[in-house]
Scaffold this motif. Structure first.
Motif, PDB file in Angstrom:
ATOM      1  N   LEU A  27      42.428  43.709  41.463  1.00  8.05           N
ATOM      2  CA  LEU A  27      43.339  44.840  41.620  1.00  8.05           C
ATOM      3  C   LEU A  27      44.510  44.446  42.507  1.00  8.05           C
ATOM      4  N   PHE A  28      44.203  43.686  43.574  1.00  8.85           N
ATOM      5  CA  PHE A  28      45.238  43.172  44.469  1.00  8.85           C
ATOM      6  C   PHE A  28      45.108  41.655  44.538  1.00  8.85           C
ATOM      7  N   PRO A  29      45.999  40.908  43.882  1.00 12.65           N
ATOM      8  CA  PRO A  29      45.917  39.439  43.907  1.00 12.65           C
ATOM      9  C   PRO A  29      45.924  38.895  45.339  1.00 12.65           C
ATOM     10  N   GLU A  30      45.196  37.821  45.542  1.00  9.50           N
ATOM     11  CA  GLU A  30      45.060  37.210  46.863  1.00  9.50           C
ATOM     12  C   GLU A  30      45.872  35.918  46.928  1.00  9.50           C
ATOM     13  N   GLN A  31      46.615  35.738  48.028  1.00 10.49           N
ATOM     14  CA  GLN A  31      47.371  34.508  48.232  1.00 10.49           C
ATOM     15  C   GLN A  31      46.599  33.600  49.191  1.00 10.49           C
ATOM     16  N   ILE A  32      46.507  32.310  48.848  1.00 13.22           N
ATOM     17  CA  ILE A  32      45.814  31.326  49.683  1.00 13.22           C
ATOM     18  C   ILE A  32      46.794  30.227  50.045  1.00 13.22           C
ATOM     19  N   GLU A  64      41.695  32.535  37.601  1.00 13.11           N
ATOM     20  CA  GLU A  64      43.103  32.568  37.183  1.00 13.11           C
ATOM     21  C   GLU A  64      43.976  32.368  38.406  1.00 13.11           C
ATOM     22  N   PHE A  65      44.538  31.150  38.510  1.00 11.14           N
ATOM     23  CA  PHE A  65      45.394  30.792  39.636  1.00 11.14           C
ATOM     24  C   PHE A  65      46.836  30.690  39.169  1.00 11.14           C
ATOM     25  N   GLU A  66      47.728  30.976  40.096  1.00 13.51           N
ATOM     26  CA  GLU A  66      49.159  30.826  39.831  1.00 13.51           C
ATOM     27  C   GLU A  66      49.798  30.154  41.042  1.00 13.51           C
ATOM     28  N   VAL A  67      50.530  29.072  40.779  1.00 15.25           N
ATOM     29  CA  VAL A  67      51.199  28.375  41.877  1.00 15.25           C
ATOM     30  C   VAL A  67      52.261  29.287  42.469  1.00 15.25           C
ATOM     31  N   PHE A  68      52.228  29.428  43.795  1.00 17.26           N
ATOM     32  CA  PHE A  68      53.144  30.356  44.467  1.00 17.26           C
ATOM     33  C   PHE A  68      53.733  29.636  45.678  1.00 17.26           C
ATOM     34  N   GLY A  69      54.975  29.206  45.568  1.00 20.77           N
ATOM     35  CA  GLY A  69      55.602  28.493  46.685  1.00 20.77           C
ATOM     36  C   GLY A  69      55.173  27.045  46.727  1.00 20.77           C
ATOM     37  N   LYS A  70      55.354  26.452  47.904  1.00 21.42           N
ATOM     38  CA  LYS A  70      55.161  25.010  48.049  1.00 21.42           C
ATOM     39  C   LYS A  70      53.685  24.615  48.056  1.00 21.42           C
ATOM     40  N   ASN A  71      52.903  25.171  48.967  1.00 24.14           N
ATOM     41  CA  ASN A  71      51.497  24.806  49.094  1.00 24.14           C
ATOM     42  C   ASN A  71      50.610  26.042  49.073  1.00 24.14           C
ATOM     43  N   VAL A 111      48.242  31.925  44.160  1.00 20.34           N
ATOM     44  CA  VAL A 111      47.879  33.338  44.086  1.00 20.34           C
ATOM     45  C   VAL A 111      46.716  33.444  43.118  1.00 20.34           C
ATOM     46  N   VAL A 112      45.648  34.098  43.553  1.00 21.19           N
ATOM     47  CA  VAL A 112      44.454  34.293  42.716  1.00 21.19           C
ATOM     48  C   VAL A 112      44.583  35.645  42.022  1.00 21.19           C
ATOM     49  N   ASN A 113      44.735  35.599  40.694  1.00 19.32           N
ATOM     50  CA  ASN A 113      44.869  36.833  39.919  1.00 19.32           C
ATOM     51  C   ASN A 113      43.546  37.291  39.332  1.00 19.32           C
ATOM     52  N   GLY A 114      42.610  36.371  39.150  1.00 22.92           N
ATOM     53  CA  GLY A 114      41.333  36.729  38.551  1.00 22.92           C
ATOM     54  C   GLY A 114      40.243  35.756  38.951  1.00 22.92           C
ATOM     55  N   THR A 115      39.016  36.239  38.949  1.00 21.98           N
ATOM     56  CA  THR A 115      37.850  35.417  39.280  1.00 21.98           C
ATOM     57  C   THR A 115      36.758  35.684  38.262  1.00 21.98           C
ATOM     58  N   PRO A 116      35.734  34.839  38.187  1.00 18.90           N
ATOM     59  CA  PRO A 116      34.613  35.111  37.281  1.00 18.90           C
ATOM     60  C   PRO A 116      34.007  36.487  37.565  1.00 18.90           C
ATOM     61  N   ALA A 117      33.528  37.128  36.543  1.00 22.83           N
ATOM     62  CA  ALA A 117      33.031  38.502  36.682  1.00 22.83           C
ATOM     63  C   ALA A 117      31.877  38.606  37.672  1.00 22.83           C
ATOM     64  N   ASP A 118      31.055  37.544  37.773  1.00 24.43           N
ATOM     65  CA  ASP A 118      29.902  37.598  38.678  1.00 24.43           C
ATOM     66  C   ASP A 118      30.265  37.258  40.117  1.00 24.43           C
ATOM     67  N   PHE A 157      32.089  38.965  46.326  1.00 30.34           N
ATOM     68  CA  PHE A 157      32.357  37.940  47.332  1.00 30.34           C
ATOM     69  C   PHE A 157      33.783  38.057  47.858  1.00 30.34           C
ATOM     70  N   ASN A 158      33.975  37.579  49.097  1.00 31.23           N
ATOM     71  CA  ASN A 158      35.318  37.463  49.656  1.00 31.23           C
ATOM     72  C   ASN A 158      36.042  36.343  48.902  1.00 31.23           C
ATOM     73  N   VAL A 159      37.101  36.689  48.197  1.00 32.08           N
ATOM     74  CA  VAL A 159      37.761  35.748  47.289  1.00 32.08           C
ATOM     75  C   VAL A 159      38.299  34.528  48.036  1.00 32.08           C
ATOM     76  N   VAL A 160      39.042  34.762  49.110  1.00 32.10           N
ATOM     77  CA  VAL A 160      39.679  33.658  49.831  1.00 32.10           C
ATOM     78  C   VAL A 160      38.628  32.717  50.429  1.00 32.10           C
ATOM     79  N   GLN A 161      37.639  33.265  51.130  1.00 34.09           N
ATOM     80  CA  GLN A 161      36.612  32.440  51.754  1.00 34.09           C
ATOM     81  C   GLN A 161      35.803  31.673  50.720  1.00 34.09           C
TER      82      GLN A 161
END
Length: 609
Positions: free
Chosen positions: A474-479, A502-509, A512-519, A523-527
């Motif tokens: 619902l809210f993409p996460e930036q790492i 589903e990852f998207e390159v965002f900036g230099k390093n 952005v995580v737009n999607g993860t496996p359904a299972d 979990f905390n996406v970033v960690q």
């Protein structure tokens, strides 16, 4: 007449042999050229590479440049501006001093040099190939120096064949840039690879440089060290114990702003963290030692990454104390009081009081090898003592055949449990093990390892035409991550996508995580993703496995059920039934045992004693 068999090597052959010590891979060339730029007083250095440095390495700096004579002489062996006599080795303040780097590089590559000093109207353009001068001419070029290294090892194809993949070689180049960029915060560094900007590090302070390289997250993990003694000055940052990781990353040691490796001092750091971090965990540190050059010897290895001290023990103890003090200030370990004098602290003596020597009482007849007097001469008690001692070693008398099952027994056990369906009572022991009965036997299952095996096979068995379904966030996460981790993730984008990320390159390093496996929705996406990357790197060190296999292991390790989680009856039954359907339910992908089988006959024999 005897025939002479000893002859002097030709210069180009000698240079190629020297290159084997100085130039091991493209990163070695980068290190030497960046150090030369630093020594030339540059405040801006741009590094351009293609194909991880195999096709092109270009270093452009705004240093003082060279005159026509120096431009030609710099390619000669043992030609250096840093030292004139042997004693100068113990007063070094520059990076390079051996005079072998450029000669070695020119011997195994096609080299182009453009350089100009500020007072000169025109610069010099020199072309070298295989160690031989091709041309030298005047040219228009800005003040400073530009080195272009093309086709590294072109004339030594055997050495070129030993180079690793572009991803690995680029990682080594980034490592070298980081090791030089961290201590030289007054220099603006730029790194471009195949037309893409990887690093852009403007001038700033040490913390700003560390954050630019590794991400802003690291600031909250570090505590500062700052100790100044008459022998050595110690400064920098060390991580909090809670930030320790499973891989040795972000560990930097600098002596007089030169990156070094010293196992003795590394031991001092780990000693300071003793009992603060878990086994096989590693702290992060950025430590700078500054001391008189006469107390160190850096001329012990061609790459100048090793160093010796005139007084290792003093440096060791001061470093250990400094880290403990820094951690003490952060309230994670007892602090050492540097303000107090070392020595015995005396209480104030009372006037007129007579002090007497303390008396110590002890039993002169005590012998630890004899039984007490009350037991002496008592055969029954002596026999009991002997039996008690022998009972301590009963556990070591087991035959190894009973401890480790033979492959045939394992295969038979695997076939038996796969036939079973867990539809009766199960219970959880200490929120860690699942215990049930089957075919009159008792089975004890490690819940985390069992789920790890199930998840691993689920991802490994997914086919290209039936990839793992992804759940949109619902809210993409930036790492934000380090340049090396970012490069690793970019190289694994296809594998991640196939497994439901589903990852998207965002900036230099950043990604952005737009999607993860359904299972993975609980979990905390970033960690979790950071944990997957760390586990992937750790697996790369410990075992050579294919990319998808390694990634599936890393995902299974990080999203499996953890110890301490309470499970309902239905959850435990479902977990065991899924485990029974696995190809190999007995072991995890890394070879750890999943279950223990206690046979009914063993129980019978135990109670017949």
């Amino acid at each position: 007449m005897s025939i002479n068999t000893i002859a002097l090597l030709p210069d180009h052959v000698a240079n190629q042999i020297a290159a084997g010590e100085v130039v091991q891979r493209p990163a070695s060339v980068v290190k030497e050229l960046l150090e030369n730029a630093i020594d030339a007083g540059a405040t801006y250095i741009k590094l351009i590479i293609k194909d991880a440095g195999k096709s092109l390495i270009q270093v452009i700096d705004n240093g003082k440049g060279m005159n026509p004579f120096d431009a030609r002489m710099c390619f000669e062996r043992h030609a250096t501006s840093k030292i004139n006599k042997a004693d100068d080795l113990f007063t070094l303040t520059t990076k390079g001093f051996r005079g072998e780097a450029l000669a070695s590089i020119a011997a195994i590559a096609q080299v182009e040099l453009k350089t100009k000093q500020e007072e000169d109207l025109v610069g010099q353009h020199i072309v070298m190939e295989g160690g031989k001068m091709i041309s030298q001419s005047e040219c228009q070029t800005p003040t400073g120096t530009s080195f272009i290294i093309k086709n590294l090892f072109y004339n030594i194809p055997a050495r070129r064949n030993f180079l690793k993949s572009d991803q690995v070689e680029q990682k080594h180049i980034i490592d070298e840039v980081e090791r030089i960029a961290i201590p030289h915060t007054n220099v603006h560094f730029v790194l471009q690879s195949n037309g893409n900007e990887i690093l852009n590090l403007p001038q700033g302070n040490l913390m700003q440089r560390i954050k630019s390289l590794l991400g802003s997250y690291i600031q909250k993990e570090l505590v500062q060290i700052n100790e100044d003694t008459s022998f050595v000055k110690i400064a920098g940052y060390v991580s909090l114990p809670g930030s320790a990781v499973k891989t040795k990353k972000e560990q930097y040691f600098f002596v007089n702003n030169r990156f070094v490796k010293n196992p003795f001092l590394n031991h001092a750091i780990y000693e300071a963290y003793k009992e603060l971090i878990s086994f096989q965990s590693h702290p992060k540190y950025f430590i700078f030692l500054e001391l008189d050059p006469k107390h160190i010897d850096i001329n012990i290895h061609p790459t100048k990454t090793e160093v010796k001290f005139t007084d290792d023990k003093t440096v060791y103890m001061l470093l250990l104390s400094s880290i403990k003090r820094a951690l003490g200030k952060a309230n994670v370990s007892p602090s050492l009081d540097f303000e107090s004098e070392t020595g015995i602290q005396h209480e104030n003596a009372e006037v007129g009081k007579v002090y007497t020597q303390p008396k110590i009482s002890y039993n002169t007849n005590y012998n630890p090898f004899h039984s007490p007097a009350s037991n002496a001469g008592n055969p029954a008690l002596e026999k009991a003592n002997k039996q008690n001692w022998e009972s301590m070693f009963e556990g070591f008398k087991n035959n190894t055949e009973t401890v480790m099952a033979a492959p045939e027994q394992e295969q038979q056990l695997m076939e038996e449990i796969k036939k079973e369906s867990i539809d009766f009572s199960v219970f959880q022991l200490n929120f860690k093990y699942i215990i049930t009965a089957y075919n009159q036997n008792v089975m004890i299952v490690d819940q985390q390892r069992a789920h790890e095996r199930i998840v691993y096979e689920h991802y490994m068995n997914s086919k290209k035409e039936n990839s793992v379904p992804s759940q949109q966030l619902l809210f993409p996460e930036q790492i934000e991550m380090s340049a090396n981790d970012f490069s690793l993730v970019k190289g694994l984008l296809d594998e991640f996508k196939f497994l439901g990320f589903e990852f998207e390159v965002f900036g230099k390093n950043s990604i952005v995580v737009n999607g993860t496996p359904a299972d993975m929705q609980d979990f905390n996406v970033v960690q979790t993703i950071e944990g997957i990357i760390e586990t992937y790197k750790l697996n790369t060190i410990d075992a050579k496995v294919e990319k998808k296999d390694n990634l599936c292991r890393a995902i299974a390790k990080n999203i499996s059920i953890k110890y301490g989680k309470a499970l309902e009856q239905e959850e435990m039954k479902l977990l065991l039934n899924h485990l029974m359907q696995c190809e190999n339910p007995l072991y995890t992908a890394n070879g750890k045992v999943v279950m223990m089988n206690v046979e009914y006959n063993d129980v019978e024999r135990f109670f017949k004693k």
